[in-house]
Design a protein around this motif. Structure first.
Motif, short mmCIF file in Angstrom:
data_model
loop_
_atom_site.label_atom_id
_atom_site.label_comp_id
_atom_site.label_asym_id
_atom_site.label_seq_id
_atom_site.Cartn_x
_atom_site.Cartn_y
_atom_site.Cartn_z
N GLN A 51 28.03 81.54 -56.06
CA GLN A 51 26.82 81.30 -56.84
C GLN A 51 26.91 79.98 -57.59
O GLN A 51 25.92 79.25 -57.71
CB GLN A 51 26.56 82.46 -57.81
N GLN A 52 28.11 79.63 -58.06
CA GLN A 52 28.29 78.34 -58.73
C GLN A 52 28.06 77.19 -57.75
O GLN A 52 27.43 76.19 -58.11
CB GLN A 52 29.69 78.24 -59.33
N ALA A 53 28.56 77.33 -56.52
CA ALA A 53 28.35 76.28 -55.51
C ALA A 53 26.87 76.13 -55.19
O ALA A 53 26.38 75.01 -55.00
CB ALA A 53 29.15 76.60 -54.24
N LEU A 54 26.15 77.23 -55.14
CA LEU A 54 24.70 77.17 -54.92
C LEU A 54 23.98 76.53 -56.10
O LEU A 54 23.10 75.69 -55.92
CB LEU A 54 24.15 78.59 -54.68
N ASP A 55 24.37 76.91 -57.32
CA ASP A 55 23.72 76.37 -58.51
C ASP A 55 23.98 74.87 -58.67
O ASP A 55 23.07 74.11 -59.01
CB ASP A 55 24.21 77.10 -59.77
N ILE A 56 25.22 74.44 -58.42
CA ILE A 56 25.55 73.01 -58.54
C ILE A 56 24.75 72.20 -57.53
O ILE A 56 24.20 71.15 -57.86
CB ILE A 56 27.07 72.80 -58.36
N ILE A 100 26.37 67.85 -50.04
CA ILE A 100 25.34 68.89 -50.16
C ILE A 100 24.88 69.27 -48.76
O ILE A 100 24.50 68.41 -47.97
CB ILE A 100 24.16 68.40 -51.01
N LEU A 101 24.96 70.54 -48.46
CA LEU A 101 24.46 71.07 -47.19
C LEU A 101 23.04 71.56 -47.44
O LEU A 101 22.80 72.44 -48.27
CB LEU A 101 25.34 72.23 -46.71
N MET A 102 22.09 70.93 -46.73
CA MET A 102 20.69 71.27 -46.92
C MET A 102 20.01 71.22 -45.55
O MET A 102 19.98 70.18 -44.91
CB MET A 102 20.05 70.27 -47.90
N PRO A 106 14.47 76.62 -40.85
CA PRO A 106 14.95 77.95 -41.23
C PRO A 106 16.17 78.35 -40.38
O PRO A 106 16.15 78.22 -39.16
CB PRO A 106 13.77 78.87 -40.93
N THR A 107 17.22 78.79 -41.03
CA THR A 107 18.46 79.20 -40.37
C THR A 107 19.31 79.96 -41.38
O THR A 107 18.93 80.12 -42.53
CB THR A 107 19.22 77.97 -39.81
N SER A 108 20.48 80.39 -40.95
CA SER A 108 21.40 81.02 -41.90
C SER A 108 22.23 79.93 -42.57
O SER A 108 22.57 78.93 -41.96
CB SER A 108 22.31 82.02 -41.18
N LEU A 109 22.53 80.12 -43.83
CA LEU A 109 23.28 79.11 -44.58
C LEU A 109 24.76 79.12 -44.24
O LEU A 109 25.37 78.07 -44.10
CB LEU A 109 23.09 79.34 -46.09
N ILE A 110 25.34 80.31 -44.07
CA ILE A 110 26.75 80.44 -43.72
C ILE A 110 26.87 81.28 -42.46
O ILE A 110 25.96 82.04 -42.13
CB ILE A 110 27.57 81.07 -44.87
N PRO A 111 27.99 81.17 -41.75
CA PRO A 111 28.16 82.00 -40.55
C PRO A 111 28.23 83.49 -40.90
O PRO A 111 28.70 83.86 -41.97
CB PRO A 111 29.49 81.52 -39.96
N GLU A 134 18.73 77.87 -49.28
CA GLU A 134 18.94 77.01 -50.45
C GLU A 134 20.07 76.02 -50.19
O GLU A 134 20.89 76.24 -49.31
CB GLU A 134 19.22 77.88 -51.67
N PRO A 135 20.11 74.92 -50.93
CA PRO A 135 21.19 73.95 -50.76
C PRO A 135 22.53 74.54 -51.20
O PRO A 135 22.57 75.41 -52.07
CB PRO A 135 20.80 72.79 -51.67
N LEU A 136 23.61 74.04 -50.61
CA LEU A 136 24.95 74.55 -50.90
C LEU A 136 25.91 73.38 -51.02
O LEU A 136 25.89 72.45 -50.20
CB LEU A 136 25.40 75.49 -49.78
N MET A 137 26.80 73.43 -52.02
CA MET A 137 27.83 72.43 -52.19
C MET A 137 28.98 72.79 -51.24
O MET A 137 29.48 73.92 -51.26
CB MET A 137 28.33 72.40 -53.63
#
Length: 185
Positions: A51-56, A100-102, A106-111, A134-137
């Motif tokens: 959640q911190q990686a998503l928030d950052i 930043i992974l963005m 539409p797709t899945s963010l992680i495997p 959502e974006p992910l660090m």
């Protein structure tokens, strides 16, 4: 008399075995409860880090004019026509550097496999049909062709993403010079 002593000794042996069985069951149940608590704590720590990686990542996107424009253009399914810093494309890719992974589709963010347990990880690994994830660090590991291997707090193993979906944290600054009113006359 001897048979009675043997039967009494055998009965005492059975009682001792029953007591030993009950004590073993209680001890194994306590060990199970301890392992369950440790596992729940581990999952909670992983969810907090994810959640911190998503928030950052979201803070970086919302705080940068270019990244915010890329995100909203992708949501509106429009083309973004300004210069963007993509690691491995327009800038150097560095192993161990945060990006930043963005996604723009539409797709899945992680495997999906493997992934951590929990509702957050289940949601992030599901492919979306209508909405962008959502974006992910993430942290870059290595580059191979037009793909990069990255790690994240949201996934137990490294995974591969297209370089088009990775963005530098620092994007080119859009500076519009201040022009006083009616300066074009």
């Amino acid at each position: 008399m001897k048979k009675l002593e043997i039967a009494t000794g055998f009965a005492q042996y059975k009682v001792l075995l029953a007591i030993l069985g009950v004590l073993t069951s209680l001890a194994s149940f306590e060990v199970f409860k301890l392992n369950q608590k440790q596992h729940e704590k581990y999952v909670a720590e992983k969810q907090k880090a994810c959640q911190q990686a998503l928030d950052i990542a979201n803070q970086y996107v919302e705080g940068d004019r270019t990244l915010r424009g890329v995100r909203y253009a992708a949501i509106a399914q429009e083309q973004f026509n300004k210069k963007i810093n993509h690691p491995g494309i327009s800038t150097d890719f560095q192993s161990g550097k945060n990006y930043i992974l963005m996604y723009s589709q539409p797709t899945s963010l992680i495997p999906d496999n493997p992934r951590h347990e929990g509702k957050l990880f289940e949601r992030l690994s599901q492919k979306t049909d209508k909405y962008l994830p959502e974006p992910l660090m993430v942290t870059g590991q290595k580059i191979s062709g037009n793909k990069a291997q990255v790690t994240s707090a949201c996934s137990p193993n490294p995974f591969t993403v297209a370089l088009d979906n990775l963005y530098e944290i620092a994007q080119p600054i859009d500076i519009n010079p201040y022009l006083p009113p009616f300066s074009s006359f």
